[in-house]
Design an enzyme around this catalytic site. Structure first.
Site, PDB file in Angstrom:
ATOM      1  N   LYS A 160     -18.754 -31.467  24.538  1.00 38.47           N
ATOM      2  CA  LYS A 160     -18.512 -31.047  25.921  1.00 38.47           C
ATOM      3  C   LYS A 160     -17.280 -31.742  26.494  1.00 38.47           C
ATOM      4  O   LYS A 160     -16.436 -31.101  27.132  1.00 38.47           O
ATOM      5  CB  LYS A 160     -19.737 -31.350  26.789  1.00 38.47           C
ATOM      6  CG  LYS A 160     -20.925 -30.454  26.506  1.00 38.47           C
ATOM      7  CD  LYS A 160     -22.142 -30.879  27.322  1.00 38.47           C
ATOM      8  CE  LYS A 160     -23.342 -29.987  27.032  1.00 38.47           C
ATOM      9  NZ  LYS A 160     -24.526 -30.376  27.838  1.00 38.47           N
ATOM     10  N   ALA A 197     -22.211 -35.094  28.824  1.00 40.10           N
ATOM     11  CA  ALA A 197     -23.569 -35.624  28.667  1.00 40.10           C
ATOM     12  C   ALA A 197     -24.509 -34.499  28.269  1.00 40.10           C
ATOM     13  O   ALA A 197     -24.294 -33.332  28.614  1.00 40.10           O
ATOM     14  CB  ALA A 197     -24.046 -36.271  29.973  1.00 40.10           C
ATOM     15  N   ASP A 198     -25.542 -34.876  27.544  1.00 39.15           N
ATOM     16  CA  ASP A 198     -26.594 -33.921  27.206  1.00 39.15           C
ATOM     17  C   ASP A 198     -27.914 -34.672  27.122  1.00 39.15           C
ATOM     18  O   ASP A 198     -27.988 -35.738  26.513  1.00 39.15           O
ATOM     19  CB  ASP A 198     -26.319 -33.207  25.888  1.00 39.15           C
ATOM     20  CG  ASP A 198     -27.188 -31.969  25.763  1.00 39.15           C
ATOM     21  OD1 ASP A 198     -26.832 -30.946  26.388  1.00 39.15           O
ATOM     22  OD2 ASP A 198     -28.232 -32.039  25.095  1.00 39.15           O
ATOM     23  N   THR A 199     -28.935 -34.117  27.754  1.00 37.20           N
ATOM     24  CA  THR A 199     -30.254 -34.744  27.788  1.00 37.20           C
ATOM     25  C   THR A 199     -31.248 -33.876  27.046  1.00 37.20           C
ATOM     26  O   THR A 199     -31.295 -32.658  27.245  1.00 37.20           O
ATOM     27  CB  THR A 199     -30.723 -34.948  29.249  1.00 37.20           C
ATOM     28  OG1 THR A 199     -29.753 -35.754  29.932  1.00 37.20           O
ATOM     29  CG2 THR A 199     -32.082 -35.626  29.307  1.00 37.20           C
TER      30      THR A 199
END
Length: 191
Positions: free
Chosen positions: A54, A70-72
């Site tokens: 990203k 960011a990725d959760t």
């Protein structure tokens, strides 16, 4: 000396609110990358890879100096849970999380265009849900709130009462481990 622009590679309202709450000035440019794990990929590696992709993809198409991706994800009994695909999937996820411990993992990346440098980390928070009744799950899913959340819940919203305890970063569960991200931005000179 002007520090340069920070660009958040996310349209998540939760990430925007968190970063702004820390007094960070930033622009927003959402990224659109495929979010599928590679077979055999560890959950933390998956979240970190998406964050990196990203940040780098956003840097390729917009102005700025530092790009934060960011990725959760939620991991329960070995299953990586992203956002539910529909209400039935949200119900399934919440039933699986009911009464058990799970991990919330946020991978984040900061790409420095000027130095062509990349910092990637994953933060893990353990969360325990109370046992949930089917009526509670159905009522929560009917609100629509779970549909854009990893693991089908928002700790800061209507699902707060479902959480028995957490071990680790609360803001990580919301979507961005703020303490770690801000410290890293300071350390690399972005703040």
């Amino acid at each position: 000396m002007e520090k340069g622009r920070i660009v958040l590679a996310s349209a998540s309202p939760r990430r925007l609110e968190l970063l702004a709450s820390a007094g960070v000035e930033f622009d927003v440019c959402a990224s659109d990358i495929p979010e599928e794990p590679i077979p055999g990929e560890a959950p933390a590696d998956f979240a970190t890879r998406l964050a990196r992709d990203k940040a780098v993809a956003t840097a390729a198409r917009t102005e700025g100096r530092w790009f934060v991706g960011a990725d959760t994800i939620v991991v329960c009994a070995g299953e990586i849970m992203g956002k539910p695909v529909d209400e039935a999937d949200a119900v399934r996820m919440l039933r699986k999380l009911s009464g058990v411990s799970h991990e919330v993992i946020t991978g984040y990346a900061v790409y420095d265009r000027e130095r062509d440098g990349l910092l990637c980390k994953a933060v893990v928070t353990k969360v325990v849900f109370k046992p949930l009744r089917d009526e509670e799950i159905s009522a929560y899913v009917a609100t629509g709130c779970p549909m854009d959340k990893a693991g089908a819940y928002a700790i800061q919203g209507g699902a707060a009462y479902m959480v028995e305890r957490i071990d680790g970063s609360y803001t990580n569960v919301v979507g961005l481990p703020l303490c770690e991200v801000v410290e890293d931005l300071r350390r690399i000179g972005a703040l």
